[in-house]
Design an enzyme around this catalytic site. Sequence first.
Site, PDB file in Angstrom:
ATOM      1  N   ASP A 127      38.296  42.544  62.541  1.00 23.03           N
ATOM      2  CA  ASP A 127      38.956  43.845  62.527  1.00 23.03           C
ATOM      3  C   ASP A 127      40.390  43.668  62.037  1.00 23.03           C
ATOM      4  OD1 ASP A 127      38.862  46.783  63.481  1.00 23.03           O
ATOM      5  OD2 ASP A 127      40.691  46.013  64.402  1.00 23.03           O
ATOM      6  N   ASN A 135      47.881  52.626  56.800  1.00 24.13           N
ATOM      7  CA  ASN A 135      47.573  53.892  56.139  1.00 24.13           C
ATOM      8  C   ASN A 135      48.697  54.907  56.316  1.00 24.13           C
ATOM      9  OD1 ASN A 135      45.038  53.342  54.958  1.00 24.13           O
ATOM     10  ND2 ASN A 135      43.971  53.717  56.888  1.00 24.13           N
ATOM     11  N   ASP A 144      43.080  51.425  50.939  1.00 17.36           N
ATOM     12  CA  ASP A 144      41.810  51.051  50.309  1.00 17.36           C
ATOM     13  C   ASP A 144      41.944  49.741  49.549  1.00 17.36           C
ATOM     14  OD1 ASP A 144      40.642  53.317  51.291  1.00 17.36           O
ATOM     15  OD2 ASP A 144      40.696  54.431  49.404  1.00 17.36           O
ATOM     16  N   GLU A 170      37.490  49.680  59.302  1.00 16.51           N
ATOM     17  CA  GLU A 170      38.178  48.446  58.911  1.00 16.51           C
ATOM     18  C   GLU A 170      37.586  47.220  59.588  1.00 16.51           C
ATOM     19  OE1 GLU A 170      40.785  50.386  62.159  1.00 16.51           O
ATOM     20  OE2 GLU A 170      39.506  51.014  60.502  1.00 16.51           O
TER      21      GLU A 170
END
Length: 282
Positions: A127, A135, A144, A170
């Site tokens: 993770d 973000n 991305d 993620e």
Amino acid sequence: MTALRPEVADFDRDSGPDRPASEGTGLVQLHESIAALLASRGQWRQAYQHLRSAFDLAYADQDDQPQIPEQLRREVDRLRREHAEAREQSLRDSLTDSYNRRYLDQRLLGMVTEQRTADGLAIALIDLDWFKQVNDTFGHLLGDRVLQRVVELLQEELPEGGFCARYGGEEFVLVLPGVDALTGVEIAESARTRVERHAWASLAPGLRVTVSIGLAYEPPEGDSPTRPPVAPDQQLLRADSLLYTAKQSGRNAVAYRENGRVRLAGAAAGRRGVAEPRVAGY
């Protein structure tokens, strides 16, 4: 005439220049092959037309069977390629090009069914740390790109038969078949280190990315013949529990179990206050 099926018939077994007497049968099978491929893509009308042609040929005068047209051979080859490409794409994550959850579930189940875990199997659940902040700070487009780059880094130095799959959001999974426990930990720690040391600032000034990893290992079946094999979902659950340990123990770490104790690998090994896994008794 055989029923419509997902597999492609190998018409070369029953037709070709060396076996002219079976050209009619080969042409019937060729039409059926095209119909099966078209049906797998949802092109039902065209599939029906080819099935109808196969039906007509099957009941035609055997002395008046036509030769297999070259254009039909080319059509089958093209449809086979498109079918293979479409299937491969259906098993890939569209953003990162890693395998998707569907492939992961199928592949792990196949490993247990085919007893490939007899060589030892490590599953690393990974993770990204603080990815929401990435973000929020740098935008989703850069987020991305981070995911894509992380996958590239994770896929380096995988053992034969190993692969990376996107688990969701993620989270990613590394499946490491045919390794011992120590090698599994080393591969996971190397992946963590590559992510940490990558030149993330080249994507955006101030960007830093790390990952936390939970590694669950299943030993060869011969090591404990009376112990039933662990199901894939159970091993993933154990990896998830160890991922929780890595997160709660400071992140940017690999958590694994050795001789009944939970440990952190590499530079994180000296940390104090290692959290206990969420799965009781593991």
